[in-house]
Design a protein around this motif. Structure first.
Motif, PDB file in Angstrom:
ATOM      1  N   ASP A   1       0.823  -1.207   0.000  1.00  0.00           N
ATOM      2  CA  ASP A   1       0.000   0.000   0.000  1.00  0.00           C
ATOM      3  C   ASP A   1       0.861   1.263   0.000  1.00  0.00           C
ATOM      4  O   ASP A   1       0.521   2.259  -0.658  1.00  0.00           O
ATOM      5  CB  ASP A   1      -0.929   0.003   1.214  1.00  0.00           C
ATOM      6  CG  ASP A   1      -2.047  -1.033   1.105  1.00  0.00           C
ATOM      7  OD1 ASP A   1      -2.369  -1.439  -0.033  1.00  0.00           O
ATOM      8  OD2 ASP A   1      -2.579  -1.428   2.158  1.00  0.00           O
TER       9      ASP A   1
ATOM     10  N   THR B   1      -5.866   5.496   2.058  1.00  0.00           N
ATOM     11  CA  THR B   1      -6.127   4.058   2.131  1.00  0.00           C
ATOM     12  C   THR B   1      -6.521   3.660   3.547  1.00  0.00           C
ATOM     13  O   THR B   1      -7.400   2.810   3.743  1.00  0.00           O
ATOM     14  CB  THR B   1      -4.892   3.268   1.677  1.00  0.00           C
ATOM     15  OG1 THR B   1      -4.570   3.631   0.338  1.00  0.00           O
ATOM     16  CG2 THR B   1      -5.131   1.765   1.738  1.00  0.00           C
TER      17      THR B   1
ATOM     18  N   ARG C   1      -8.560   0.027   0.142  1.00  0.00           N
ATOM     19  CA  ARG C   1      -7.929   0.110  -1.183  1.00  0.00           C
ATOM     20  C   ARG C   1      -8.890   0.550  -2.285  1.00  0.00           C
ATOM     21  O   ARG C   1      -8.446   0.981  -3.351  1.00  0.00           O
ATOM     22  CB  ARG C   1      -7.292  -1.236  -1.535  1.00  0.00           C
ATOM     23  CG  ARG C   1      -6.176  -1.587  -0.576  1.00  0.00           C
ATOM     24  CD  ARG C   1      -5.569  -2.958  -0.777  1.00  0.00           C
ATOM     25  NE  ARG C   1      -4.663  -3.216   0.340  1.00  0.00           N
ATOM     26  CZ  ARG C   1      -5.028  -3.822   1.460  1.00  0.00           C
ATOM     27  NH1 ARG C   1      -6.272  -4.267   1.592  1.00  0.00           N
ATOM     28  NH2 ARG C   1      -4.162  -3.986   2.439  1.00  0.00           N
TER      29      ARG C   1
END
Length: 278
Positions: A138, A161, A166
């Protein structure tokens, strides 16, 4: 004791007079890189008879960054506080890394009237390799989106995020909402410098539930974002299974930072704290 009358004993912050007269107590335990201000929505609980007791993390809310967080030590501190103030209901609200602290404290409190709300709770060994891999991916994705390796720039993008999971990368409207939330919090946000991050997370990487009797399932509930990118739903389910079948409240479309994106979580937690047993 501070000039405003609040106490700071063994790392806990509270008003001794409020604790003395209150019918019940709530212990507020934030997580890594989180100040006590995340619990601002619970201030009105005082009108419901609660005294508020806070457990700040190293490097924040007036505490030095060293020594770093030790989950068992923080749990022992809370349990010892409860021993000094017996005979009252205790409600423990732990966010993220505060979840293991709250659970560990409650397990030390014996037959006390105690309930734990674990919000976006951390899991054993900080989720291990699975969480480490997801978080790294991420962060790399955030760096690619902003075309930068500057820590602050990447963190601000990664924060989106943390807010919604996501899917924020695929949904332009959600991304716009996340961008607005990030812009509003830039000044208050805690940024992950090396010393602070180590102080908050090193012990969590070692944390395991000890062997022995578990906290009864009716004394524990989990409150989690269905899109949490840090601690996944299966990881939370595995931790919950160690306690039988405690209730898990899942918030659709929400990530790790429920205190920002799903503020109703605090009213849900209060309802659990106030529910009549059985």
């Amino acid at each position: 004791m501070a000039a405003d009358g609040s106490g700071a004993v063994d790392g806990l912050i509270y008003d001794p007079a409020e604790v003395e007269r209150a019918a019940k107590l709530v212990i507020l335990i934030p997580g890594a890189l989180a100040r006590l201000e995340i619990f601002a929505p619970v201030q009105h609980w005082r009108a419901r008879g609660y005294a508020l007791v806070s457990c700040p993390f190293p490097g924040l809310d007036g505490r030095p960054v060293t020594p770093g967080l030790r989950i068992d030590a923080a749990a022992a501190c809370i349990a010892e506080f409860a021993e000094r103030h017996p005979g009252k209901p205790y409600r423990l609200l732990g966010y993220s890394t505060g979840g293991p602290i709250a659970i560990s404290a409650a397990e030390r409190m014996g037959d006390a009237d105690v309930r734990v709300a674990a919000m976006s709770s951390a899991v054993e060994r900080a989720g291990g390799i699975a969480t480490a891999r997801r978080t790294t991916a991420d962060l790399l994705a955030a760096a690619a989106r902003v075309r930068s390796v500057r820590r602050r720039t990447v963190w601000l993008e990664y924060y989106k995020t943390l807010l919604f999971g996501r899917r924020v990368r695929r949904d332009s409207a959600l991304d716009a909402r996340a961008t607005a939330l990030v812009a509003a919090r830039m000044e208050e946000m805690v940024y992950p410098d090396r010393d602070l991050l180590a102080a908050h997370t090193e012990d969590l990487r070692r944390w395991r539930l000890p062997s022995g009797p578990r906290l009864a399932e009716d004394r524990l509930q989990f409150f989690v974002g269905a899109e949490d990118p840090v601690f996944s739903s299966p990881q939370t389910a595995a931790l919950a299974a160690r306690f039988g079948a405690p209730r898990r409240h899942s918030y659709a479309g929400q990530g790790h930072l429920l205190f920002l994106t799903a503020p109703r979580v605090f009213e849900d937690i209060l309802a659990y704290f106030e529910a009549v047993p059985g």
